[in-house]
Design a protein around this motif. Sequence first.
Motif, PDB file in Angstrom:
ATOM      1  N   ALA A   8       0.798  -1.216  -0.058  1.00 49.86           N
ATOM      2  CA  ALA A   8      -0.018  -0.127  -0.125  1.00 49.86           C
ATOM      3  C   ALA A   8       0.942   1.264   0.074  1.00 49.86           C
ATOM      4  O   ALA A   8       1.646   1.448   0.808  1.00 49.86           O
ATOM      5  N   HIS A   9       0.701   2.221  -1.066  1.00 50.11           N
ATOM      6  CA  HIS A   9       1.659   3.379  -1.246  1.00 50.11           C
ATOM      7  C   HIS A   9       1.066   4.523  -0.282  1.00 50.11           C
ATOM      8  O   HIS A   9       0.160   4.794  -0.322  1.00 50.11           O
ATOM      9  N   ARG A  10       2.097   5.002   0.628  1.00 50.33           N
ATOM     10  CA  ARG A  10       1.700   5.701   1.714  1.00 50.33           C
ATOM     11  C   ARG A  10       0.634   5.323   2.361  1.00 50.33           C
ATOM     12  O   ARG A  10      -0.064   6.123   3.022  1.00 50.33           O
ATOM     13  N   SER A  31      -0.782   8.644   7.071  1.00 48.07           N
ATOM     14  CA  SER A  31      -1.089   8.866   8.396  1.00 48.07           C
ATOM     15  C   SER A  31      -1.086   7.399   9.067  1.00 48.07           C
ATOM     16  O   SER A  31      -1.050   6.593   8.357  1.00 48.07           O
ATOM     17  N   ILE A  32      -1.090   7.469  10.232  1.00 57.17           N
ATOM     18  CA  ILE A  32      -1.039   6.255  11.080  1.00 57.17           C
ATOM     19  C   ILE A  32      -2.436   5.213  10.991  1.00 57.17           C
ATOM     20  O   ILE A  32      -2.361   4.231  10.614  1.00 57.17           O
ATOM     21  N   ARG A  33      -3.378   6.141  10.681  1.00 54.06           N
ATOM     22  CA  ARG A  33      -4.778   5.340  10.111  1.00 54.06           C
ATOM     23  C   ARG A  33      -4.604   4.806   8.811  1.00 54.06           C
ATOM     24  O   ARG A  33      -4.992   3.564   8.658  1.00 54.06           O
ATOM     25  N   ALA A  55      -3.900  -0.510   5.771  1.00 59.89           N
ATOM     26  CA  ALA A  55      -3.207  -1.562   5.342  1.00 59.89           C
ATOM     27  C   ALA A  55      -2.933  -2.969   5.998  1.00 59.89           C
ATOM     28  O   ALA A  55      -3.162  -3.969   5.346  1.00 59.89           O
ATOM     29  N   ILE A  56      -2.953  -2.621   7.474  1.00 58.33           N
ATOM     30  CA  ILE A  56      -2.708  -3.682   8.247  1.00 58.33           C
ATOM     31  C   ILE A  56      -3.982  -4.401   8.325  1.00 58.33           C
ATOM     32  O   ILE A  56      -3.943  -5.836   7.931  1.00 58.33           O
ATOM     33  N   ARG A  57      -5.060  -3.667   8.382  1.00 62.37           N
ATOM     34  CA  ARG A  57      -6.540  -4.460   8.413  1.00 62.37           C
ATOM     35  C   ARG A  57      -6.992  -5.204   7.254  1.00 62.37           C
ATOM     36  O   ARG A  57      -7.344  -6.320   7.257  1.00 62.37           O
ATOM     37  N   ILE A  58      -6.347  -4.756   5.914  1.00 59.35           N
ATOM     38  CA  ILE A  58      -6.747  -5.639   5.040  1.00 59.35           C
ATOM     39  C   ILE A  58      -5.667  -6.726   4.471  1.00 59.35           C
ATOM     40  O   ILE A  58      -5.870  -7.293   3.726  1.00 59.35           O
ATOM     41  N   GLY A  59      -4.747  -6.875   5.211  1.00 59.08           N
ATOM     42  CA  GLY A  59      -3.738  -7.812   4.994  1.00 59.08           C
ATOM     43  C   GLY A  59      -2.753  -7.487   3.850  1.00 59.08           C
ATOM     44  O   GLY A  59      -2.232  -8.498   3.282  1.00 59.08           O
ATOM     45  N   ALA A  60      -2.547  -6.102   3.722  1.00 64.00           N
ATOM     46  CA  ALA A  60      -1.423  -5.869   2.502  1.00 64.00           C
ATOM     47  C   ALA A  60      -0.211  -6.422   3.290  1.00 64.00           C
ATOM     48  O   ALA A  60       0.031  -6.510   4.394  1.00 64.00           O
ATOM     49  N   ASN A  73       2.202  -8.843  10.530  1.00 66.39           N
ATOM     50  CA  ASN A  73       1.751  -9.422   9.231  1.00 66.39           C
ATOM     51  C   ASN A  73       2.039  -8.385   8.044  1.00 66.39           C
ATOM     52  O   ASN A  73       2.356  -8.873   6.830  1.00 66.39           O
ATOM     53  N   THR A  74       1.972  -6.990   8.190  1.00 66.35           N
ATOM     54  CA  THR A  74       2.470  -6.158   7.510  1.00 66.35           C
ATOM     55  C   THR A  74       3.766  -5.630   7.422  1.00 66.35           C
ATOM     56  O   THR A  74       3.959  -4.868   8.560  1.00 66.35           O
TER      57      THR A  74
END
Length: 257
Positions: free
Chosen positions: A29-31, A43-45, A50-55, A117-118
Motif C-alpha cells: 500500500a503506497h503511503r 497517516s497512522i490511520r 493497510a494492516i486491516r486488509i492484510g497488505a 503481518n504487514t
Amino acid sequence: MKKPYALLGLTLLLLINTANAQDTPHVIAHRGYWKAEGATQNSIRALQHAIRIGAYGSEFDVLVTADGIPIVNHDNQIDGQKIEDTPYKALRHHRLANGELLPSLRQYLRTGARQQNTRLILEIKTHSSPEKEKEAARIALAEVKRAKAQDMVDYISFSSCIADELVRLDPNARVFYLNGDFSPAEAKAHGYAGIDYHYNVLRHNPTWIDEAHQLGLEVNVWTVNQEDIMRWAIDQGIDYITTDEPEHLQALLNLTE
Ligand code: MG
C-alpha cells in the motif's frame, strides 16, 4: 534408469512451484491505505487500514528535522517550512488532512511494530546534502532498532547516497533503490536487495526483471493503480507491486490465482 527420471520429475516440480511463487506478487500500500475511511497519505490511520486488509507491506516517507527527529511526511515542506531546516517543536502540532497529528517515525513504528503481518516499507526522502542524507540513514536505522522492528522493515530511497549508507551501516538491512538508473548488476554491486522502479522504467528495460532475479535481487514496481498495468506487472513475475489501490489489486490477484 528410473532414478534419473524421478530426479528430473522432482526438478520440474520444484521449477513449477518456484514459478508459481514468483507469479503472485505481494501487495504494498503506497503511503498506507490512505483512500480508506478516515485516512490520509502517510497517516497512522492509513497504516492501520493497510494492516486491516492484510497488505503485505505499507509504504511511508521519512524526512529528518533540523534537530534530528525523523517524521513521516511526503513533501519536504510543511506550511512553507522546509522540514530539514525546521526544529521538530515547530512542526509537531501540525495536523494532517484527517485530523491526526503529524506522526514522528517513533510514533509510526509504535503502531507498525505492534503486529507482524504487514511489513513496513520505509522510504527515506532525499535531503539537501550527502551529510544530511547519511545522517538521515543513521537516524532511521536507530529508530527502527529502538522499536525492535529490524525484521519488519525494508528501506527504499531515490538517493544512492542514502541507500549505500544504509547498506554500509547495516549489511543485514534490505535496501531497494527507486531511481531507475541502475541496471540490476549495478544495484547488486551496491549491495541492494532489489530494484523498486517506476513501471515505465521496467517496460523500457524488459530484460531487467529476469536479470534481477538471476542475480538474486527482488523487483518492486511503483505506483501501479490502473488494472491494465497491474495485469502487466503480474504477468512479468514482479515480486512486489506498490499501489494506491491495494484492495483492487488483492481482488485481481484472487481472480488470477
Ligand atoms: Mg514514498
